[in-house]
Design a protein around this motif. Structure first.
Motif, PDB file in Angstrom:
ATOM      1  N   HIS A   1      32.830  43.587  24.623  1.00 12.28           N
ATOM      2  CA  HIS A   1      33.442  42.288  24.924  1.00 12.28           C
ATOM      3  C   HIS A   1      34.577  42.419  25.932  1.00 12.28           C
ATOM      4  O   HIS A   1      35.459  41.553  25.995  1.00 12.28           O
ATOM      5  CB  HIS A   1      33.937  41.646  23.626  1.00 12.28           C
ATOM      6  CG  HIS A   1      32.839  41.439  22.634  1.00 12.28           C
ATOM      7  ND1 HIS A   1      31.954  40.388  22.720  1.00 12.28           N
ATOM      8  CD2 HIS A   1      32.451  42.177  21.555  1.00 12.28           C
ATOM      9  CE1 HIS A   1      31.087  40.464  21.730  1.00 12.28           C
ATOM     10  NE2 HIS A   1      31.364  41.549  21.011  1.00 12.28           N
ATOM     11  N   ALA A   2      34.531  43.469  26.743  1.00  4.97           N
ATOM     12  CA  ALA A   2      35.578  43.696  27.745  1.00  4.97           C
ATOM     13  C   ALA A   2      35.604  42.605  28.810  1.00  4.97           C
ATOM     14  O   ALA A   2      36.671  42.269  29.329  1.00  4.97           O
ATOM     15  CB  ALA A   2      35.395  45.063  28.395  1.00  4.97           C
ATOM     16  N   THR A   3      34.445  42.039  29.140  1.00  8.04           N
ATOM     17  CA  THR A   3      34.404  40.978  30.154  1.00  8.04           C
ATOM     18  C   THR A   3      35.223  39.773  29.706  1.00  8.04           C
ATOM     19  O   THR A   3      35.982  39.197  30.491  1.00  8.04           O
ATOM     20  CB  THR A   3      32.948  40.558  30.421  1.00  8.04           C
ATOM     21  OG1 THR A   3      32.205  41.709  30.806  1.00  8.04           O
ATOM     22  CG2 THR A   3      32.874  39.515  31.506  1.00  8.04           C
ATOM     23  N   ALA A   4      35.086  39.396  28.441  1.00  3.44           N
ATOM     24  CA  ALA A   4      35.876  38.268  27.929  1.00  3.44           C
ATOM     25  C   ALA A   4      37.360  38.582  27.970  1.00  3.44           C
ATOM     26  O   ALA A   4      38.181  37.713  28.310  1.00  3.44           O
ATOM     27  CB  ALA A   4      35.456  37.941  26.509  1.00  3.44           C
ATOM     28  N   LEU A   5      37.720  39.815  27.658  1.00  7.45           N
ATOM     29  CA  LEU A   5      39.123  40.203  27.697  1.00  7.45           C
ATOM     30  C   LEU A   5      39.672  40.135  29.113  1.00  7.45           C
ATOM     31  O   LEU A   5      40.753  39.588  29.351  1.00  7.45           O
ATOM     32  CB  LEU A   5      39.300  41.614  27.130  1.00  7.45           C
ATOM     33  CG  LEU A   5      40.707  42.190  27.181  1.00  7.45           C
ATOM     34  CD1 LEU A   5      41.673  41.327  26.390  1.00  7.45           C
ATOM     35  CD2 LEU A   5      40.708  43.609  26.654  1.00  7.45           C
ATOM     36  N   VAL A   6      38.932  40.633  30.074  1.00  5.75           N
ATOM     37  CA  VAL A   6      39.387  40.618  31.478  1.00  5.75           C
ATOM     38  C   VAL A   6      39.497  39.181  31.992  1.00  5.75           C
ATOM     39  O   VAL A   6      40.491  38.808  32.623  1.00  5.75           O
ATOM     40  CB  VAL A   6      38.439  41.467  32.362  1.00  5.75           C
ATOM     41  CG1 VAL A   6      38.740  41.266  33.826  1.00  5.75           C
ATOM     42  CG2 VAL A   6      38.554  42.932  31.986  1.00  5.75           C
ATOM     43  N   VAL A   7      38.489  38.355  31.725  1.00 10.05           N
ATOM     44  CA  VAL A   7      38.522  36.965  32.192  1.00 10.05           C
ATOM     45  C   VAL A   7      39.663  36.196  31.521  1.00 10.05           C
ATOM     46  O   VAL A   7      40.408  35.461  32.184  1.00 10.05           O
ATOM     47  CB  VAL A   7      37.161  36.278  31.945  1.00 10.05           C
ATOM     48  CG1 VAL A   7      37.234  34.788  32.215  1.00 10.05           C
ATOM     49  CG2 VAL A   7      36.082  36.910  32.803  1.00 10.05           C
ATOM     50  N   GLY A   8      39.815  36.355  30.208  1.00  5.59           N
ATOM     51  CA  GLY A   8      40.899  35.676  29.504  1.00  5.59           C
ATOM     52  C   GLY A   8      42.270  36.098  29.994  1.00  5.59           C
ATOM     53  O   GLY A   8      43.157  35.270  30.180  1.00  5.59           O
ATOM     54  N   TYR A   9      42.437  37.392  30.242  1.00  9.22           N
ATOM     55  CA  TYR A   9      43.719  37.890  30.731  1.00  9.22           C
ATOM     56  C   TYR A   9      44.005  37.394  32.144  1.00  9.22           C
ATOM     57  O   TYR A   9      45.130  37.012  32.458  1.00  9.22           O
ATOM     58  CB  TYR A   9      43.714  39.412  30.665  1.00  9.22           C
ATOM     59  CG  TYR A   9      45.088  40.037  30.703  1.00  9.22           C
ATOM     60  CD1 TYR A   9      46.126  39.505  29.967  1.00  9.22           C
ATOM     61  CD2 TYR A   9      45.342  41.165  31.464  1.00  9.22           C
ATOM     62  CE1 TYR A   9      47.379  40.069  29.982  1.00  9.22           C
ATOM     63  CE2 TYR A   9      46.596  41.747  31.486  1.00  9.22           C
ATOM     64  CZ  TYR A   9      47.605  41.190  30.746  1.00  9.22           C
ATOM     65  OH  TYR A   9      48.846  41.742  30.770  1.00  9.22           O
ATOM     66  N   ALA A  10      42.982  37.351  32.987  1.00  6.68           N
ATOM     67  CA  ALA A  10      43.158  36.833  34.349  1.00  6.68           C
ATOM     68  C   ALA A  10      43.532  35.352  34.324  1.00  6.68           C
ATOM     69  O   ALA A  10      44.393  34.904  35.100  1.00  6.68           O
ATOM     70  CB  ALA A  10      41.885  37.042  35.162  1.00  6.68           C
ATOM     71  N   ILE A  11      42.926  34.593  33.430  1.00  5.32           N
ATOM     72  CA  ILE A  11      43.258  33.167  33.317  1.00  5.32           C
ATOM     73  C   ILE A  11      44.697  32.982  32.855  1.00  5.32           C
ATOM     74  O   ILE A  11      45.417  32.116  33.358  1.00  5.32           O
ATOM     75  CB  ILE A  11      42.258  32.464  32.373  1.00  5.32           C
ATOM     76  CG1 ILE A  11      40.919  32.305  33.079  1.00  5.32           C
ATOM     77  CG2 ILE A  11      42.781  31.121  31.898  1.00  5.32           C
ATOM     78  CD1 ILE A  11      39.832  31.743  32.219  1.00  5.32           C
ATOM     79  N   VAL A  12      45.136  33.798  31.917  1.00  5.39           N
ATOM     80  CA  VAL A  12      46.526  33.709  31.446  1.00  5.39           C
ATOM     81  C   VAL A  12      47.494  33.990  32.590  1.00  5.39           C
ATOM     82  O   VAL A  12      48.445  33.242  32.818  1.00  5.39           O
ATOM     83  CB  VAL A  12      46.777  34.678  30.271  1.00  5.39           C
ATOM     84  CG1 VAL A  12      48.258  34.865  30.013  1.00  5.39           C
ATOM     85  CG2 VAL A  12      46.091  34.180  29.025  1.00  5.39           C
TER      86      VAL A  12
END
Length: 193
Positions: free
Chosen positions: A168-179
């Protein structure tokens, strides 16, 4: 013709009545009287009433009826608690529905990241900036400790934790970039005011 969905009542006879209505609806506008020079509150109220009646250059700030007070946002503790509960709740719902962690959890995590970055107050931006990886790791660690079979068929908690992070690293990267993008946008908007 107005574009507002709320129509103003034309029965108000003065701006003071409109301000009184605004104060009744929004208690944040109510302020205690300022006591100066050791005067009692009654004397201060009398001086303030006299100054408003006779002097148009009042040194005390007043809120205009058409102005809105910016809401301070959620404090750091509130954002951490709500984000953790929301991500854990989404993981629990995903487990109940599918018996695994799927893309539903990933999408919910991204939405929680966006909402937390929008809801945090400005002085707690640092907390919101470091929160997504910590929340993500905490939820995956709890899932790996509770039931390693959620992520791997064989192996212990450590292998399940690492596999859960990797899957689930993609979700973590996308969520962190959005933040980070949301916080940067809020900072630049605050500087241009």
């Amino acid at each position: 013709m107005t574009t507002s969905p709320h129509r103003a009542d034309s029965s108000w006879s003065s701006p003071e009545q409109e301000f009184d209505l605004l104060v009744q609806e929004h208690p944040a506008y109510i302020q205690e009287p300022v006591v100066r020079d050791g005067a009692s509150p009654a004397e201060t109220d009398h001086r303030l009433a006299g100054a408003e009646a006779h002097d148009s250059s009042d040194p005390l700030p007043h809120t205009r009826v058409g102005e809105y007070v910016a809401m301070p946002g959620l404090p750091a503790r509130g954002v951490v608690l709500i984000s953790l509960l929301a991500v854990a709740g989404c993981a629990g719902i995903d487990l109940l529905l599918t018996s695994a962690i799927t893309m539903f959890f990933d999408l919910c995590f991204i939405v929680v990241c966006l909402v937390s970055a929008m809801a945090v107050r400005r002085r707690d931006f640092f907390t919101a900036g470091v929160l997504p990886p910590l929340v993500f790791a905490a939820v995956v660690a709890v899932l790996a400790a509770r039931d390693p079979a959620t992520f791997v068929t064989t192996g212990g908690m450590t292998k399940a934790f690492m596999t859960g992070l990797a899957e689930h690293a993609t979700a973590l990267v996308v969520g962190y970039a959005i933040v980070l993008a949301t916080l940067a946008g809020r900072l630049s908007a605050a500087r241009t005011r």
